[in-house]
Design a protein around this motif. Sequence first.
Motif, PDB file in Angstrom:
ATOM      1  N   PHE A 101       0.860  -1.186   0.000  1.00  0.00           N
ATOM      2  CA  PHE A 101       0.000   0.000   0.000  1.00  0.00           C
ATOM      3  C   PHE A 101       0.896   1.236   0.000  1.00  0.00           C
ATOM      4  CE2 PHE A 101      -3.550  -2.285   2.605  1.00  0.00           C
ATOM      5  CZ  PHE A 101      -3.857  -3.063   1.514  1.00  0.00           C
ATOM      6  N   CYS A 102       2.042   1.145  -0.683  1.00  0.00           N
ATOM      7  CA  CYS A 102       3.026   2.238  -0.774  1.00  0.00           C
ATOM      8  C   CYS A 102       3.589   2.605   0.587  1.00  0.00           C
ATOM      9  CB  CYS A 102       2.441   3.430  -1.489  1.00  0.00           C
ATOM     10  SG  CYS A 102       2.086   3.067  -3.199  1.00  0.00           S
ATOM     11  N   SER A 103       3.884   1.655   1.386  1.00  0.00           N
ATOM     12  CA  SER A 103       4.554   1.715   2.691  1.00  0.00           C
ATOM     13  C   SER A 103       3.732   2.301   3.828  1.00  0.00           C
ATOM     14  CB  SER A 103       5.907   2.437   2.602  1.00  0.00           C
ATOM     15  OG  SER A 103       5.741   3.831   2.547  1.00  0.00           O
ATOM     16  N   ASP A 104       2.801   3.167   3.554  1.00  0.00           N
ATOM     17  CA  ASP A 104       2.049   3.781   4.652  1.00  0.00           C
ATOM     18  C   ASP A 104       0.587   4.007   4.303  1.00  0.00           C
ATOM     19  OD1 ASP A 104       2.333   5.797   2.807  1.00  0.00           O
ATOM     20  OD2 ASP A 104       3.101   7.282   4.214  1.00  0.00           O
ATOM     21  N   GLY A 105       0.088   3.280   3.334  1.00  0.00           N
ATOM     22  CA  GLY A 105      -1.278   3.501   2.883  1.00  0.00           C
ATOM     23  C   GLY A 105      -2.309   2.669   3.623  1.00  0.00           C
ATOM     24  N   THR A 106      -3.556   2.934   3.293  1.00  0.00           N
ATOM     25  CA  THR A 106      -4.695   2.221   3.850  1.00  0.00           C
ATOM     26  C   THR A 106      -5.655   1.903   2.713  1.00  0.00           C
ATOM     27  OG1 THR A 106      -4.491   3.375   5.963  1.00  0.00           O
ATOM     28  CG2 THR A 106      -6.618   2.367   5.491  1.00  0.00           C
ATOM     29  N   ALA A 107      -6.165   0.681   2.686  1.00  0.00           N
ATOM     30  CA  ALA A 107      -7.189   0.297   1.713  1.00  0.00           C
ATOM     31  C   ALA A 107      -8.551   0.600   2.327  1.00  0.00           C
ATOM     32  CB  ALA A 107      -7.074  -1.183   1.384  1.00  0.00           C
ATOM     33  N   TYR A 108      -9.362   1.332   1.578  1.00  0.00           N
ATOM     34  CA  TYR A 108     -10.711   1.689   2.022  1.00  0.00           C
ATOM     35  C   TYR A 108     -11.716   0.958   1.145  1.00  0.00           C
ATOM     36  CZ  TYR A 108      -8.369   5.456   4.485  1.00  0.00           C
ATOM     37  OH  TYR A 108      -7.549   6.169   5.324  1.00  0.00           O
ATOM     38  N   VAL A 109     -12.662   0.270   1.778  1.00  0.00           N
ATOM     39  CA  VAL A 109     -13.725  -0.415   1.056  1.00  0.00           C
ATOM     40  C   VAL A 109     -15.018   0.326   1.376  1.00  0.00           C
ATOM     41  CG1 VAL A 109     -14.977  -2.580   0.732  1.00  0.00           C
ATOM     42  CG2 VAL A 109     -12.508  -2.616   1.225  1.00  0.00           C
ATOM     43  N   PHE A 110     -15.690   0.776   0.331  1.00  0.00           N
ATOM     44  CA  PHE A 110     -16.949   1.487   0.475  1.00  0.00           C
ATOM     45  C   PHE A 110     -18.081   0.604  -0.045  1.00  0.00           C
ATOM     46  CE2 PHE A 110     -14.521   4.942   1.655  1.00  0.00           C
ATOM     47  CZ  PHE A 110     -15.242   6.127   1.761  1.00  0.00           C
ATOM     48  N   VAL A 111     -19.270   0.841   0.465  1.00  0.00           N
ATOM     49  CA  VAL A 111     -20.454   0.166  -0.041  1.00  0.00           C
ATOM     50  C   VAL A 111     -21.503   1.224  -0.353  1.00  0.00           C
ATOM     51  CG1 VAL A 111     -21.389  -0.279   2.293  1.00  0.00           C
ATOM     52  CG2 VAL A 111     -22.188  -1.639   0.337  1.00  0.00           C
ATOM     53  N   ASP A 112     -22.089   1.111  -1.548  1.00  0.00           N
ATOM     54  CA  ASP A 112     -23.170   1.994  -1.980  1.00  0.00           C
ATOM     55  C   ASP A 112     -24.457   1.184  -1.893  1.00  0.00           C
ATOM     56  OD1 ASP A 112     -24.973   3.686  -3.152  1.00  0.00           O
ATOM     57  OD2 ASP A 112     -23.902   3.863  -5.062  1.00  0.00           O
ATOM     58  N   ARG A 113     -25.235   1.443  -0.867  1.00  0.00           N
ATOM     59  CA  ARG A 113     -26.470   0.689  -0.640  1.00  0.00           C
ATOM     60  C   ARG A 113     -27.672   1.343  -1.326  1.00  0.00           C
ATOM     61  NH1 ARG A 113     -25.206  -3.363   2.848  1.00  0.00           N
ATOM     62  NH2 ARG A 113     -23.535  -2.988   4.337  1.00  0.00           N
ATOM     63  N   SER A 114     -27.439   2.397  -2.120  1.00  0.00           N
ATOM     64  CA  SER A 114     -28.543   3.036  -2.830  1.00  0.00           C
ATOM     65  C   SER A 114     -28.900   2.273  -4.103  1.00  0.00           C
ATOM     66  CB  SER A 114     -28.185   4.486  -3.185  1.00  0.00           C
ATOM     67  OG  SER A 114     -27.184   4.528  -4.183  1.00  0.00           O
ATOM     68  N   GLN A 115     -28.094   1.322  -4.496  1.00  0.00           N
ATOM     69  CA  GLN A 115     -28.346   0.502  -5.691  1.00  0.00           C
ATOM     70  C   GLN A 115     -29.263  -0.670  -5.331  1.00  0.00           C
ATOM     71  OE1 GLN A 115     -26.966   1.672  -8.571  1.00  0.00           O
ATOM     72  NE2 GLN A 115     -26.194   3.306  -7.271  1.00  0.00           N
ATOM     73  N   ALA A 116     -29.847  -1.308  -6.341  1.00  0.00           N
ATOM     74  CA  ALA A 116     -30.714  -2.467  -6.096  1.00  0.00           C
ATOM     75  C   ALA A 116     -29.948  -3.551  -5.347  1.00  0.00           C
ATOM     76  CB  ALA A 116     -31.248  -3.013  -7.421  1.00  0.00           C
TER      77      ALA A 116
END
Length: 187
Positions: free
Chosen positions: A162-177
Motif C-alpha cells: 500500500f506504498c509503505s504507509d497507505g490504507t485500503a478503504y472499502v466502500f459500499v453503496d447501498r442506494s443501488q438495487a
Amino acid sequence: MSHLAQLPADGDALSLASGEVLFLFKCEWDSICSFWEHDAGANAAFVVQSAELGTGPTEPPSDSADGPPALLREIAIAGWRVGDDGAPAELESAFYDYQTHFDLPKEVAHPHDWASPWCTKSGGVPYWTANGAQGMPAGRLFLQIDNWVDLADGDSVEVANFCSDGTAYVFVDRSQAQPVYSMFINR
C-alpha cells in the motif's frame, strides 16, 4: 490482480448479508497501478455467496503475459475488537468531504493520532491517512485495512504493498438495487 482478502459475513462486525463473502483484490505488480482510483481497474471488491465457493483455494491464473500475480501473505482474522472510533455521530458527513474533514480539529479528524490498531476496522467513519478524504466512490465506509496489521501474538506484519504507509478503504453503496462495493488505497 492479487487476492487481498476473503471475508465472510460476521454479524455486526462485518455486516454482509447472510451467506455472503466479500472478496478484495488489488494490483500488486511492480508497474504503477492507479490504486488510488476506485474505478480504474487496479482494485476489485465484490461479494459471492458462500454456497458458490469450493472447499479450497482457487489457483491464480498462470497464462498472463506478465506471469502469475504476486501471492500475498495469508492472515486470518482471529476476532474483531469492539470500540468507539471517537468520531461524533453528528459529524459523520464531515468525514466524506475533503475540505470539511481538513477543517476539523485534529482531535476530531484523527482521534487516535493514526495509532495502528485503529487503522484497520469495520464500519464507522473513515480513519483517513494524511492525504484526507479524496477520490471516494459513492456510499459509506464498509471497512478499511491498514498497510500494517497487529497480530494476536503482539507482532505486526505488512499486509500488502500500500506504498509503505497507505490504507485500503472499502466502500459500499447501498442506494443501488444490489449493494455495490469498491476499494481504493489512500496514503
